[in-house]
Scaffold this motif. Structure first.
Motif, PDB file in Angstrom:
ATOM      1  N   GLU A  17       5.277  48.333   6.453  1.00 48.02           N
ATOM      2  CA  GLU A  17       3.894  48.370   6.942  1.00 48.02           C
ATOM      3  C   GLU A  17       2.915  48.095   5.804  1.00 48.02           C
ATOM      4  OE1 GLU A  17       3.384  52.124   8.870  1.00 48.02           O
ATOM      5  OE2 GLU A  17       4.847  51.685  10.439  1.00 48.02           O
ATOM      6  N   TYR A  18       3.204  48.636   4.631  1.00 44.95           N
ATOM      7  CA  TYR A  18       2.324  48.507   3.467  1.00 44.95           C
ATOM      8  C   TYR A  18       2.138  47.049   3.058  1.00 44.95           C
ATOM      9  CZ  TYR A  18       0.587  49.328  -1.292  1.00 44.95           C
ATOM     10  OH  TYR A  18      -0.155  49.321  -2.444  1.00 44.95           O
ATOM     11  N   ILE A  19       3.188  46.229   3.199  1.00 47.14           N
ATOM     12  CA  ILE A  19       3.138  44.833   2.758  1.00 47.14           C
ATOM     13  C   ILE A  19       2.128  44.004   3.540  1.00 47.14           C
ATOM     14  CG2 ILE A  19       4.980  44.076   4.331  1.00 47.14           C
ATOM     15  CD1 ILE A  19       4.479  42.783   0.748  1.00 47.14           C
ATOM     16  N   ILE A  20       1.819  44.408   4.761  1.00 48.22           N
ATOM     17  CA  ILE A  20       0.986  43.593   5.652  1.00 48.22           C
ATOM     18  C   ILE A  20      -0.379  43.274   5.044  1.00 48.22           C
ATOM     19  CG2 ILE A  20      -0.249  43.616   7.873  1.00 48.22           C
ATOM     20  CD1 ILE A  20       2.187  45.012   9.080  1.00 48.22           C
ATOM     21  N   SER A  21      -0.970  44.212   4.336  1.00 44.63           N
ATOM     22  CA  SER A  21      -2.304  44.000   3.763  1.00 44.63           C
ATOM     23  C   SER A  21      -2.314  42.935   2.667  1.00 44.63           C
ATOM     24  CB  SER A  21      -2.859  45.319   3.213  1.00 44.63           C
ATOM     25  OG  SER A  21      -2.045  45.805   2.157  1.00 44.63           O
ATOM     26  N   TYR A  32       2.425  42.651  16.333  1.00 44.69           N
ATOM     27  CA  TYR A  32       2.321  43.708  17.340  1.00 44.69           C
ATOM     28  C   TYR A  32       3.190  44.909  16.988  1.00 44.69           C
ATOM     29  CZ  TYR A  32      -0.262  40.424  20.186  1.00 44.69           C
ATOM     30  OH  TYR A  32      -1.216  39.544  20.639  1.00 44.69           O
ATOM     31  N   ILE A  33       4.319  44.640  16.362  1.00 47.57           N
ATOM     32  CA  ILE A  33       5.206  45.725  15.951  1.00 47.57           C
ATOM     33  C   ILE A  33       4.554  46.545  14.839  1.00 47.57           C
ATOM     34  CG2 ILE A  33       7.428  46.238  14.850  1.00 47.57           C
ATOM     35  CD1 ILE A  33       8.478  43.658  16.232  1.00 47.57           C
ATOM     36  N   GLY A  34       3.810  45.852  13.968  1.00 48.89           N
ATOM     37  CA  GLY A  34       3.162  46.527  12.848  1.00 48.89           C
ATOM     38  C   GLY A  34       4.091  46.743  11.678  1.00 48.89           C
ATOM     39  N   ALA A  35       5.143  45.917  11.605  1.00 42.59           N
ATOM     40  CA  ALA A  35       6.109  46.034  10.509  1.00 42.59           C
ATOM     41  C   ALA A  35       6.650  44.650  10.168  1.00 42.59           C
ATOM     42  CB  ALA A  35       7.251  46.965  10.899  1.00 42.59           C
ATOM     43  N   VAL A  36       6.710  44.350   8.877  1.00 43.52           N
ATOM     44  CA  VAL A  36       7.222  43.068   8.385  1.00 43.52           C
ATOM     45  C   VAL A  36       8.431  43.328   7.502  1.00 43.52           C
ATOM     46  CG1 VAL A  36       6.737  41.192   6.753  1.00 43.52           C
ATOM     47  CG2 VAL A  36       5.046  41.795   8.502  1.00 43.52           C
ATOM     48  N   SER A  42       5.053  29.747   1.813  1.00 47.72           N
ATOM     49  CA  SER A  42       4.948  28.367   2.271  1.00 47.72           C
ATOM     50  C   SER A  42       3.552  27.818   1.997  1.00 47.72           C
ATOM     51  CB  SER A  42       5.256  28.292   3.770  1.00 47.72           C
ATOM     52  OG  SER A  42       5.160  26.977   4.252  1.00 47.72           O
ATOM     53  N   LYS A  43       3.487  26.740   1.232  1.00 47.28           N
ATOM     54  CA  LYS A  43       2.220  26.075   0.904  1.00 47.28           C
ATOM     55  C   LYS A  43       1.211  27.055   0.314  1.00 47.28           C
ATOM     56  CE  LYS A  43       2.893  22.556   4.462  1.00 47.28           C
ATOM     57  NZ  LYS A  43       2.381  21.930   5.712  1.00 47.28           N
ATOM     58  N   GLY A  44       1.702  27.927  -0.542  1.00 49.11           N
ATOM     59  CA  GLY A  44       0.842  28.875  -1.234  1.00 49.11           C
ATOM     60  C   GLY A  44       0.444  30.087  -0.424  1.00 49.11           C
ATOM     61  N   LYS A  45       0.968  30.214   0.791  1.00 44.14           N
ATOM     62  CA  LYS A  45       0.620  31.340   1.650  1.00 44.14           C
ATOM     63  C   LYS A  45       1.818  32.266   1.846  1.00 44.14           C
ATOM     64  CE  LYS A  45      -3.104  29.280   4.401  1.00 44.14           C
ATOM     65  NZ  LYS A  45      -3.581  29.013   5.784  1.00 44.14           N
ATOM     66  N   LEU A  46       1.509  33.551   2.006  1.00 48.39           N
ATOM     67  CA  LEU A  46       2.526  34.554   2.311  1.00 48.39           C
ATOM     68  C   LEU A  46       2.468  34.851   3.805  1.00 48.39           C
ATOM     69  CD1 LEU A  46       1.982  37.045  -0.663  1.00 48.39           C
ATOM     70  CD2 LEU A  46       3.692  35.235  -0.478  1.00 48.39           C
ATOM     71  N   ILE A  47       3.557  34.557   4.504  1.00 44.36           N
ATOM     72  CA  ILE A  47       3.595  34.699   5.959  1.00 44.36           C
ATOM     73  C   ILE A  47       4.636  35.749   6.336  1.00 44.36           C
ATOM     74  CG2 ILE A  47       3.891  33.494   8.155  1.00 44.36           C
ATOM     75  CD1 ILE A  47       3.362  30.870   6.599  1.00 44.36           C
ATOM     76  N   GLY A  48       4.218  36.728   7.154  1.00 40.07           N
ATOM     77  CA  GLY A  48       5.090  37.841   7.514  1.00 40.07           C
ATOM     78  C   GLY A  48       5.780  37.664   8.856  1.00 40.07           C
ATOM     79  N   TYR A  49       7.041  38.077   8.905  1.00 45.15           N
ATOM     80  CA  TYR A  49       7.855  38.010  10.120  1.00 45.15           C
ATOM     81  C   TYR A  49       8.588  39.333  10.315  1.00 45.15           C
ATOM     82  CZ  TYR A  49       7.488  32.894   9.541  1.00 45.15           C
ATOM     83  OH  TYR A  49       7.031  31.609   9.389  1.00 45.15           O
ATOM     84  N   ASN A  50       9.072  39.537  11.528  1.00 51.46           N
ATOM     85  CA  ASN A  50       9.988  40.652  11.778  1.00 51.46           C
ATOM     86  C   ASN A  50      11.279  40.069  12.336  1.00 51.46           C
ATOM     87  OD1 ASN A  50      11.399  42.852  13.280  1.00 51.46           O
ATOM     88  ND2 ASN A  50       9.712  44.051  12.450  1.00 51.46           N
ATOM     89  N   THR A  51      12.310  39.993  11.517  1.00 50.02           N
ATOM     90  CA  THR A  51      13.572  39.395  11.964  1.00 50.02           C
ATOM     91  C   THR A  51      14.513  40.418  12.597  1.00 50.02           C
ATOM     92  OG1 THR A  51      14.539  39.601   9.749  1.00 50.02           O
ATOM     93  CG2 THR A  51      13.446  37.521  10.285  1.00 50.02           C
TER      94      THR A  51
END
Length: 208
Positions: A17-21, A32-36, A42-51
């Protein structure tokens, strides 16, 4: 990160949860889950997923368990439980009930939850197609604990424990006593990792 050719990394508790910010974008269903638990660079951006979401679905597909129209129970209300909640909902579960200590932690998700139960009761699971333990109870640090008191179960019910150490928790052993199918979380662990690698490859146009 670009100079070091880092294309992604995984995140584990207690930082999901802390990483999201710190992320530039959080995609469905992690938003929606609120957890990554997986981050793609990718292309200089940090993109969060829940696998975890995908890992859970894949394990059920592998054993040909049909989520659509099923009656499900989730034990727990943390990040893993919410990943399972959305996986079941998005794949057509008819009813999803949750056993939770604090009902308020599920307030944002109440529209897709049929009923919330407290832990301090016995459960007859004869009408459920799948029951998923998403708590650490029964896992390595709490191996002598069953997350709920089970009175009865149908042999067609799938007992699924996200814990995988020990290999057979008290929860799974109880399911076996009723002749039920059982599964621990080891395959889900592998499947969510495979999904993370797939995401990193897709976002960077190369194979690892």
């Amino acid at each position: 990160m670009g100079k070091n050719k880092i294309i992604g990394f995984n995140v584990t508790i207690p930082y999901k949860e802390y990483i999201i910010s710190f992320l530039d974008e959080v995609l469905y269903p992690a938003k929606y889950i609120g957890a990554v638990n997986t981050v793609s660079v990718s292309k200089g951006k940090l993109i969060g997923y829940n696998t975890d979401y995908y890992g859970f679905i894949k394990t059920l597909e592998d054993i040909k368990f049909n989520i659509k129209g099923c009656k499900a129970m989730i034990i727990g209300s943390g990040g893993a439980a919410k990943a399972v909640l959305y996986a079941l909902h998005d794949n057509g579960a008819k009813t999803i009930e949750v056993v939770a200590r604090r009902e308020e932690t599920l307030a944002e998700h109440s529209s897709i939850i049929t009923k919330i139960w407290s832990f301090n009761r016995g459960f007859s699971l004869e009408d459920y197609h799948i029951v998923v333990n998403c708590t650490p109870l029964g896992g390595a640090n709490h191996s002598n604990v069953n997350p709920i008191t089970i009175i009865a179960a149908n042999e067609d019910t799938l007992f699924y424990d996200l814990n995988y150490v020990p290999e057979k928790s008290l929860f799974l052993k109880k399911g076996e006593e009723f002749g039920c199918r059982t599964m621990n979380g080891k395959k889900m662990l592998f499947n969510q990792a495979y999904k993370a690698i797939e995401i990193w490859n897709e976002n960077n146009g190369e194979d690892l």
